[in-house]
Design a protein around this motif. Structure first.
Motif: not given
Ligand code: SF4
Length: 610
Positions: A286-291, A293-295, A499-501
Motif C-alpha cells: 500500500a501507498c501512504y494511508h491507503c486502505p 493496497a493495490c500494489g 488523490l489516487c484515481q
Molecule cells: S490504490 Fe492508489 S494509493 Fe492505494 S496502493 Fe494502489 S496506487 Fe497506491
C-alpha cells in the motif's frame, strides 16, 4: 494556509543556491496543487524556446492539500517539467510515501532549476535543505541509489526519489523512481533530472499539515473508509492489483495486442492478474494511508529475483500483449528491469513493439539493429534491449529516443502509435471511443490518467453530479465528447489534489474533504471550473510550444478497424467527439484555442498570447 505547509523550496543547481519562499496563495486557490499548481509555476518560467534538457527547464515536485493527511489514498506527488520526449507539457505522478514525507519535511513542493556542475543529490530534512555530492551514487541503479542515499544520510526512514542509469543517460522515457518500484513514469521526467546532474532527492520530517476543520475532516475520512470496504472495484484491486483489469480489458478489446493491431490473442489470458498473484505473488503493498493496497510484490525465481514491485496492468500490456510475450514470469522480470534501470514501462514496451513491427515489415534490418532480430514473442530480446536502451548501447541508443523519433528516423512516421509524441497507453480508443478525446486533448500527449473513459463507461465511479454519466462505449457523438472532456477535467483536478484515481468515494465526499482541509467552502460546480482551468492552462502552454488544433489527433493505426476482438470493428469519429469537447471547454470550434470569454471566465487572461 490550511491544507498547505505554506512553503516552496527553490533550488538553483547552477548557482548552488537554495531558498525557501512562501507558497503563492493565489496560485494555490486557483490551481490547487500537484500538476495544476506546478503548471502555474512552470508557466511563468518557460517559453516556446526553452530546451527541455537545458538548465532553464524547471523540474517541479508538487503535492496537494490532502497529501500527508489521514485522507485515504491521497499520498501521491506530481513531477512536472517540459518533456524531453514530447517537447510539450510533461507530468507524471507517483504513489508510495515520498509526497507525504516531503510535506512532513516542511514543504508543499520543490522547484529545481539550473544544472549542477557535478552530480549531486538534494537532502530536505526537517525544514533544512542541502546539496550533497553524488560521487558514490552516480551510476547506481534506482533501488541501490535509494538505499545508499539513506545510508549516507543516516536516516533509514528517509524517502528517496531518484533516477537510475536511464535518467543519467538522458533516455527520453526515463522515470523518477521512489519507494523501491513506485514510478513517476511518463514523459521522461527522469531525463530532466539527469540533465540537471541531480541523482536523488531525499526527504524526512515530522511537520504535520494544519487543517481548517480537523473534526469535520475526521468525520469525512471515517465515511470514506466505511464506503471503501463495500466497493466492488476496490475488492478487485485488493484481489489482484491493477492487473485485475486484464481479463475485463480483453473482453472489451481494450488491451492492445501486437502493436495495437490485433483485437484477440489466445496468449493474452496467460497474463491474468489472478494467475500472476497465484504463481508469483508475495504480498500486497500500500501507498501512504491507503486502505486499498493495490500494489503487488512478486518474485521472479527463474531470474533469481526475490522482490519485484508490480507489474501493473499497463506494464503487463506494454511488455506483454503489445510484444506478444505471454511468458508471465518473463514479463514480470521485464517490468522489474525497467524499475531498476528507471524506465517508463509503457513507453519502453511500446517502442520495442514498434521496432518489432518495423523489423517484421523489413523497414528495419539486422544491419540497423546491430544484429539483433527484433521479433514479436521474443522475451529474451526484450530483456536485452531494455538494458541497452537504458545504457544507450548500440541500437538501444536509437530506441532511447522513443517511438516517434524511431519511426521518423526510418521514414515511417505514420507507424508510431503516439499522440503528440507520447506512446499510447494500454486502453484502446476503439473499445471506448471517449478515450479518443482523453488521448487527443491530454496536455501531456496520450494519457490514461486524465480522462479514464473506460472506467466511466463500465460504470466505475462515475461523477454524476458533474455530468459524467456512463453510456454506450461506441457512441461517437458530440455528447460523448462533452462527457469525456468533463472526465478529463475531473481527473486533472484529482491530479492536482494528488488523490489516487482508484479512490472514488464520490464528488460529495471529496469536496467535503477538500473544504475541511482548506476551509475554502467550495460547491460542487467549482470542482469542474478548477479542473477545466488546469487543462486549459496546460493547453495554453502547449500552444506556446507550437501545438495547434491539428495536434488534436489519434495516430493512424488506431483509426483502422480491427477485424477481431471486443472492439467490434468500431473506430472513433474524431470530428464529432472533438466538437463536443471543444464546446465543453469553451475553446474555439475552428482553432481549438480557448476563446477570450473562456479565458476571462477562468481567470486565465494572463495567458492570452502564444
Ligand atoms: S490504490 Fe492508489 S494509493 Fe492505494 S496502493 Fe494502489 S496506487 Fe497506491
Amino acid at each position: 494556509m490550511h491544507g498547505y505547509m505554506g512553503k516552496i523550496l527553490r533550488v538553483d543547481l547552477s548557482a548552488g543556491d537554495i531558498q525557501d519562499e512562501p507558497l503563492n496563495e493565489v496560485y494555490a486557490r486557483a490551481f490547487v496543487g500537484g500538476s495544476g499548481l506546478a503548471a502555474r509555476y512552470i508557466y511563468d518560467l518557460v517559453d516556446g524556446g526553452t530546451d527541455p534538457l537545458g538548465p532553464d527547464n524547471p523540474l517541479v515536485f508538487m503535492t496537494g492539500p490532502l497529501v500527508g493527511t489521514s485522507m485515504p489514498s491521497a499520498g501521491r506527488c506530481s513531477v512536472c517539467a517540459l518533456s524531453p520526449l514530447t517537447s510539450i507539457w510533461g507530468e507524471a505522478n507517483t504513489g508510495g510515501f515520498f509526497g507525504p514525507e516531503l510535506r512532513f519535511a516542511g514543504y508543499d513542493g520543490l522547484i529545481i532549476t539550473g544544472r549542477s556542475e557535478k552530480p549531486v543529490w538534494l537532502a530536505v530534512i526537517e525544514g533544512r535543505a542541502e546539496l550533497c555530492s553524488a560521487d558514490g551514487v552516480w551510476g547506481s541503479d534506482s533501488y541501490g541509489t535509494q538505499d545508499r542515499v539513506r545510508e549516507a544520510l543516516g536516516e533509514p526512514k528517509a524517502r528517496v526519489a531518484c533516477i537510475g542509469p536511464a535518467g543519467e543517460n538522458l533516455v527520453k522515457m526515463a522515470a523518477v523512481m521512489n519507494d523501491h518500484g513506485r514510478a513517476a513514469g511518463r514523459t521522461g521526467m527522469g531525463a530532466v533530472m539527469g540533465s540537471k546532474n541531480l541523482k536523488a532527492v531525499a526527504v524526512r520530517g515530522k511537520a504535520r499539515v494544519g487543517l481548517a476543520d480537523p473534526e469535520g475532516f475526521k468525520a469525512v475520512v471515517r465515511e470514506i473508509l466505511h464506503n471503501v470496504s463495500e466497493d466492488m472495484a476496490v475488492m478487485s484491486l485488493q484481489l489482484a492489483g491493477t492487473a485485475c483489469y486484464v481479463d475485463m480489458a480483453l473482453m472489451y478489446g481494450d488491451m492492445p495486442i501486437r502493436y495495437y493491431q490485433r483485437g484477440e490473442w489466445e496468449g493474452a489470458s496467460d497474463l491474468s492478474g489472478v494467475l500472476m498473484d497465484d504463481q508469483f505473488g508475495v504480498k500486497n503493498a500500500a501507498c501512504y494511508h491507503c486502505p486499498i493496497a493495490c500494489g503487488r510484490q512478486m518474485r521472479a525465481p527463474s531470474y533469481g529475483v526475490e522482490r519485484v514491485d508490480g507489474p501493473e496492468y499497463e506494464t503487463l500490456g506494454a511488455l506483454g500483449t503489445l510484444l506478444l510475450v505471454n511468458d508471465l514470469e518473463a514479463v514480470i522480470y521485464a517490468g522489474h528491469m525497467c524499475n531498476v534501470l528507471g524506465l517508463d514501462t509503457i513507453s519502453a514496451g511500446a517502442t520495442l513493439a514498434l521496432a518489432c513491427e518495423m523489423f517484421e515489415r523489413g523497414i528495419l534490418t539486422a544491419a540497423d539493429t546491430g544484429g539483433v532480430e527484433m521479433r514479436f514473442g521474443d522475451a529474451e530480446m526484450a530483456h536485452r534491449l531494455i538494458g541497452m536502451m537504458a545504457r544507450r548501447e548500440g541500437f538501444g541508443d536509437v530506441l532511447a529516443e522513443g517511438s516517434a523519433a524511431l519511426a521518423e528516423r526510418f521514414g515511417v512516421p505514420e507507424l508510431a502509435v503516439t499522440v503528440n509524441r507520447l506512446e499510447v497507453p494500454l486502453h484502446d480508443p476503439r473499445a471506448f471511443v471517449g478515450m479518443a478525446v482523453s488521448y487527443a486533448l491530454s496536455p501531456r500527449g496520450a494519457c490514461h490518467m486524465q480522462g479514464d473513459m473506460y472506467s466511466v463507461d463500465t460504470g466505475q465511479g462515475p461523477a454524476l453530479e458533474l455530468g459524467i454519466e456512463p453510456g454506450d462505449r461506441f457512441d461517437s457523438s458530440e455528447e460523448k465528447g462533452r462527457i469525456a472532456a468533463r472526465q478529463q477535467a475531473w481527473r486533472s483536478l484529482y491530479n492536482a489534489m494528488t488523490l489516487c484515481q482508484f479512490q472514488n468515494p464520490g464528488v460529495e465526499w471529496i469536496l467535503a474533504a477538500l473544504n475541511a482541509a482548506t476551509g475554502w467552502g467550495l460547491e460542487a460546480g467549482a470542482m469542474m471550473v478548477l479542473g477545466k482551468r488546469i487543462v486549459t492552462l496546460q493547453r495554453l502552454l502547449n500552444l506556446r510550444r507550437g501545438l495547434s488544433c491539428a495536434s488534436d489527433r489519434l495516430p493512424e493505426l488506431l483509426l483502422r478497424p480491427l477485424k477481431d476482438g471486443g472492439t467490434e470493428g468500431c473506430t472513433p469519429d474524431m470530428d464529432l467527439l472533438l466538437a463536443g469537447a471543444y464546446a465543453e471547454y469553451g475553446w474555439d470550434s475552428e482553432t481549438g484555442r480557448p476563446t477570450p470569454e473562456t479565458l476571462a471566465e477562468m481567470d486565465l487572461s494572463f495567458a492570452d498570447g502564444p
